[in-house]
Design a protein around this motif. Structure first.
Motif, short mmCIF file in Angstrom:
data_model
loop_
_atom_site.label_atom_id
_atom_site.label_comp_id
_atom_site.label_asym_id
_atom_site.label_seq_id
_atom_site.Cartn_x
_atom_site.Cartn_y
_atom_site.Cartn_z
N GLN A 126 -7.68 -3.56 0.61
CA GLN A 126 -7.14 -4.28 1.77
C GLN A 126 -7.47 -5.75 1.65
O GLN A 126 -8.53 -6.12 1.15
CB GLN A 126 -7.77 -3.74 3.06
CG GLN A 126 -7.33 -2.34 3.40
CD GLN A 126 -5.91 -2.31 3.92
OE1 GLN A 126 -5.48 -3.18 4.66
NE2 GLN A 126 -5.16 -1.31 3.51
N ARG A 127 -6.56 -6.60 2.13
CA ARG A 127 -6.80 -8.03 2.19
C ARG A 127 -6.85 -8.42 3.66
O ARG A 127 -5.92 -8.14 4.41
CB ARG A 127 -5.69 -8.81 1.50
CG ARG A 127 -5.88 -10.32 1.60
CD ARG A 127 -4.84 -11.06 0.83
NE ARG A 127 -5.02 -10.74 -0.58
CZ ARG A 127 -4.16 -11.11 -1.52
NH1 ARG A 127 -3.09 -11.79 -1.22
NH2 ARG A 127 -4.37 -10.79 -2.76
N SER B 105 0.82 -1.22 0.00
CA SER B 105 0.00 0.00 0.00
C SER B 105 0.85 1.27 0.00
O SER B 105 0.42 2.30 -0.50
CB SER B 105 -0.94 0.01 1.21
OG SER B 105 -0.19 0.05 2.40
N ASP C 277 2.42 -3.49 5.76
CA ASP C 277 1.02 -3.76 5.42
C ASP C 277 0.40 -4.82 6.34
O ASP C 277 -0.64 -5.38 6.03
CB ASP C 277 0.89 -4.19 3.97
CG ASP C 277 1.04 -3.02 3.03
OD1 ASP C 277 0.27 -2.05 3.17
OD2 ASP C 277 1.95 -3.05 2.17
N ASN C 278 1.07 -5.10 7.45
CA ASN C 278 0.61 -6.07 8.43
C ASN C 278 0.67 -7.52 7.92
O ASN C 278 -0.01 -8.39 8.45
CB ASN C 278 -0.80 -5.73 8.94
CG ASN C 278 -1.02 -6.25 10.34
OD1 ASN C 278 -0.09 -6.38 11.12
ND2 ASN C 278 -2.27 -6.55 10.67
N SER D 171 -6.29 -10.27 6.99
CA SER D 171 -5.31 -11.27 7.41
C SER D 171 -5.63 -11.81 8.81
O SER D 171 -5.13 -12.84 9.20
CB SER D 171 -3.89 -10.71 7.37
OG SER D 171 -3.76 -9.66 8.30
#
Length: 129
Positions: free
Chosen positions: A66-67, A15, A120-121, A69
């Motif tokens: 966003q994905r 991102s 992005d975690n 997780s």
């Protein structure tokens, strides 16, 4: 039967390109093999290597979705790196303000490992050799 040699690379869409480029090169120490800006896609593609071996492609795209997780979703679970000394790795990450989860022990191999999160975690695992 297929004749596969090895995993060639993992591709990540990020991102914030500059934050991820800094994280993967300056904090994790991967080396840049090639960086290309693709005008028609408004996208960077950054090819990264570990010890001279191509392993990760970082992509930037305008406004990627966003994905999820957590809770864990279908798809890539995590990216794992093998390290010689887990304690040294945690110390080096900590010097950059990166917090590692408590060390765990693989119940099947007896090997130690921990996780961090990228910008992005994305969960990243460090698995002791």
């Amino acid at each position: 039967m297929l004749s596969l040699n090895r995993i060639h690379h993992t591709a990540l869409i990020v991102s914030n390109y500059e934050a991820s480029k800094h994280f993967y090169t300056e904090i994790l120490g991967l080396t840049i093999q090639q960086e290309v800006y693709r005008e028609e896609r408004q996208s960077y593609k950054l090819d990264l290597a570990i010890n001279g071996q191509y392993c990760i492609e970082l992509f930037s795209f305008p406004d990627p979705p966003q994905r999820p997780s957590r809770p864990e979703a279908t798809g890539l679970r995590h990216l794992a790196f093998e390290v010689d000394q887990l304690d040294d790795t945690i110390t080096a990450l900590s010097a950059h303000g990166v917090v590692a989860e408590p060390i765990r022990v693989d119940e099947h191999t007896g090997k130690r490992f921990t996780f961090i999160a990228d910008p992005d975690n994305l969960p990243i695992e460090f698995y002791e050799k």
